[in-house]
Design a protein around this motif. Sequence first.
Motif, PDB file in Angstrom:
ATOM      1  N   VAL A   1       5.169 -24.973   6.008  1.00 48.76           N
ATOM      2  CA  VAL A   1       4.355 -24.122   6.868  1.00 48.76           C
ATOM      3  C   VAL A   1       3.640 -23.128   5.972  1.00 48.76           C
ATOM      4  CG1 VAL A   1       4.369 -22.465   8.763  1.00 48.76           C
ATOM      5  CG2 VAL A   1       5.945 -24.400   8.788  1.00 48.76           C
ATOM      6  N   ASP A   2       2.339 -23.185   5.990  1.00 54.81           N
ATOM      7  CA  ASP A   2       1.545 -22.283   5.168  1.00 54.81           C
ATOM      8  C   ASP A   2       1.503 -20.922   5.840  1.00 54.81           C
ATOM      9  OD1 ASP A   2      -0.207 -21.047   3.475  1.00 54.81           O
ATOM     10  OD2 ASP A   2      -1.677 -22.653   3.492  1.00 54.81           O
ATOM     11  N   THR A   3       1.984 -19.909   5.152  1.00 54.30           N
ATOM     12  CA  THR A   3       2.028 -18.568   5.733  1.00 54.30           C
ATOM     13  C   THR A   3       0.872 -17.701   5.261  1.00 54.30           C
ATOM     14  OG1 THR A   3       3.470 -17.794   3.973  1.00 54.30           O
ATOM     15  CG2 THR A   3       4.527 -18.610   5.984  1.00 54.30           C
ATOM     16  N   ALA A   4      -0.088 -18.301   4.623  1.00 54.70           N
ATOM     17  CA  ALA A   4      -1.266 -17.552   4.190  1.00 54.70           C
ATOM     18  C   ALA A   4      -2.473 -18.046   4.973  1.00 54.70           C
ATOM     19  CB  ALA A   4      -1.504 -17.733   2.695  1.00 54.70           C
ATOM     20  N   PRO A   5      -2.797 -17.358   6.079  1.00 56.13           N
ATOM     21  CA  PRO A   5      -3.978 -17.785   6.819  1.00 56.13           C
ATOM     22  C   PRO A   5      -5.208 -17.680   5.920  1.00 56.13           C
ATOM     23  CG  PRO A   5      -3.061 -15.756   7.738  1.00 56.13           C
ATOM     24  CD  PRO A   5      -2.212 -16.150   6.591  1.00 56.13           C
TER      25      PRO A   5
ATOM     26  N   ALA B   1      -9.882 -23.844  -7.212  1.00 57.01           N
ATOM     27  CA  ALA B   1     -10.407 -23.342  -8.481  1.00 57.01           C
ATOM     28  C   ALA B   1     -10.005 -21.889  -8.718  1.00 57.01           C
ATOM     29  CB  ALA B   1     -11.933 -23.473  -8.492  1.00 57.01           C
ATOM     30  N   ASN B   2      -9.876 -21.123  -7.651  1.00 56.30           N
ATOM     31  CA  ASN B   2      -9.509 -19.717  -7.745  1.00 56.30           C
ATOM     32  C   ASN B   2      -8.200 -19.541  -6.959  1.00 56.30           C
ATOM     33  OD1 ASN B   2      -9.639 -17.031  -8.292  1.00 56.30           O
ATOM     34  ND2 ASN B   2     -11.362 -16.593  -6.953  1.00 56.30           N
ATOM     35  N   GLU B   3      -7.132 -20.138  -7.492  1.00 60.21           N
ATOM     36  CA  GLU B   3      -5.881 -20.253  -6.745  1.00 60.21           C
ATOM     37  C   GLU B   3      -5.217 -18.896  -6.521  1.00 60.21           C
ATOM     38  OE1 GLU B   3      -1.675 -22.684  -6.815  1.00 60.21           O
ATOM     39  OE2 GLU B   3      -3.184 -23.130  -8.302  1.00 60.21           O
ATOM     40  N   ARG B   4      -5.460 -18.370  -5.368  1.00 62.01           N
ATOM     41  CA  ARG B   4      -4.828 -17.127  -4.947  1.00 62.01           C
ATOM     42  C   ARG B   4      -5.141 -16.914  -3.476  1.00 62.01           C
ATOM     43  NH1 ARG B   4      -8.687 -12.741  -7.986  1.00 62.01           N
ATOM     44  NH2 ARG B   4     -10.642 -13.555  -7.206  1.00 62.01           N
ATOM     45  N   ALA B   5      -4.373 -16.035  -2.870  1.00 58.84           N
ATOM     46  CA  ALA B   5      -4.622 -15.663  -1.488  1.00 58.84           C
ATOM     47  C   ALA B   5      -5.124 -14.230  -1.473  1.00 58.84           C
ATOM     48  CB  ALA B   5      -3.341 -15.786  -0.669  1.00 58.84           C
ATOM     49  N   PRO B   6      -6.199 -13.959  -0.763  1.00 62.67           N
ATOM     50  CA  PRO B   6      -6.683 -12.584  -0.679  1.00 62.67           C
ATOM     51  C   PRO B   6      -5.622 -11.662  -0.078  1.00 62.67           C
ATOM     52  CG  PRO B   6      -8.343 -14.115   0.109  1.00 62.67           C
ATOM     53  CD  PRO B   6      -7.075 -14.899  -0.075  1.00 62.67           C
ATOM     54  N   VAL B   7      -5.509 -10.467  -0.605  1.00 63.39           N
ATOM     55  CA  VAL B   7      -4.519  -9.487  -0.155  1.00 63.39           C
ATOM     56  C   VAL B   7      -4.641  -9.220   1.344  1.00 63.39           C
ATOM     57  CG1 VAL B   7      -3.779  -7.076  -0.403  1.00 63.39           C
ATOM     58  CG2 VAL B   7      -4.312  -8.428  -2.428  1.00 63.39           C
ATOM     59  N   LYS B   8      -5.854  -9.302   1.862  1.00 64.98           N
ATOM     60  CA  LYS B   8      -6.056  -9.008   3.285  1.00 64.98           C
ATOM     61  C   LYS B   8      -5.224  -9.907   4.200  1.00 64.98           C
ATOM     62  CE  LYS B   8     -10.038 -12.064   3.876  1.00 64.98           C
ATOM     63  NZ  LYS B   8     -11.459 -12.139   4.150  1.00 64.98           N
ATOM     64  N   TRP B   9      -4.794 -11.061   3.710  1.00 66.82           N
ATOM     65  CA  TRP B   9      -4.043 -11.989   4.551  1.00 66.82           C
ATOM     66  C   TRP B   9      -2.534 -11.773   4.484  1.00 66.82           C
ATOM     67  CZ3 TRP B   9      -6.840 -13.775   8.116  1.00 66.82           C
ATOM     68  CH2 TRP B   9      -8.132 -14.238   7.899  1.00 66.82           C
ATOM     69  N   LEU B  10      -2.018 -10.966   3.561  1.00 68.56           N
ATOM     70  CA  LEU B  10      -0.570 -10.799   3.422  1.00 68.56           C
ATOM     71  C   LEU B  10       0.102 -10.256   4.683  1.00 68.56           C
ATOM     72  CD1 LEU B  10      -0.232  -9.611  -0.272  1.00 68.56           C
ATOM     73  CD2 LEU B  10       0.302 -11.857   0.676  1.00 68.56           C
ATOM     74  N   PRO B  11      -0.389  -9.163   5.268  1.00 69.36           N
ATOM     75  CA  PRO B  11       0.266  -8.678   6.491  1.00 69.36           C
ATOM     76  C   PRO B  11       0.215  -9.708   7.628  1.00 69.36           C
ATOM     77  CG  PRO B  11      -1.192  -6.990   5.599  1.00 69.36           C
ATOM     78  CD  PRO B  11      -1.457  -8.257   4.838  1.00 69.36           C
TER      79      PRO B  11
ATOM     80  N   LEU C   1       4.628 -15.759  10.048  1.00 67.57           N
ATOM     81  CA  LEU C   1       5.937 -16.352   9.768  1.00 67.57           C
ATOM     82  C   LEU C   1       6.994 -15.779  10.708  1.00 67.57           C
ATOM     83  CD1 LEU C   1       7.678 -18.235   8.107  1.00 67.57           C
ATOM     84  CD2 LEU C   1       7.927 -16.419   6.411  1.00 67.57           C
ATOM     85  N   ARG C   2       6.933 -14.485  10.967  1.00 67.11           N
ATOM     86  CA  ARG C   2       7.866 -13.847  11.905  1.00 67.11           C
ATOM     87  C   ARG C   2       7.733 -14.468  13.299  1.00 67.11           C
ATOM     88  NH1 ARG C   2       7.298  -9.155  15.260  1.00 67.11           N
ATOM     89  NH2 ARG C   2       9.324  -8.250  15.702  1.00 67.11           N
TER      90      ARG C   2
END
Length: 115
Positions: free
Chosen positions: A71-75, A90-100, A106-107
Amino acid sequence: LRKVIGDPGVELLPLDVLGAGGEVPLTGVVPDAVRAAAHKLWGDVPVFPSLQVGATDSRYLRDAGILAYGVDTAPTSLEDTRRGYGAHAANERAPVKWLPQGTEFLREVVKELTK
């Protein structure tokens, strides 16, 4: 492949010999919980399964008859995808805005699964 690799010490085996793991149904409590959580948080958004072609230890669980889902928890957004964000992009990361929102998602999935 043998010709391209050019190394007789490299053994090539068909995928079924490697134990790719069993399939998991796209309906049931886990997919339903994921959809319910996504719709609760973001409304009428598309939720769809995707095939992850990388290695995963869940194949051993599936081989043993245990359903295992990733289950991907990074929208993400279409714009983020176009910028190359995401797993193995190519730019493997998740923007900080999606963490909360990912944490809240996931909750909500866990709450749905415990009903």
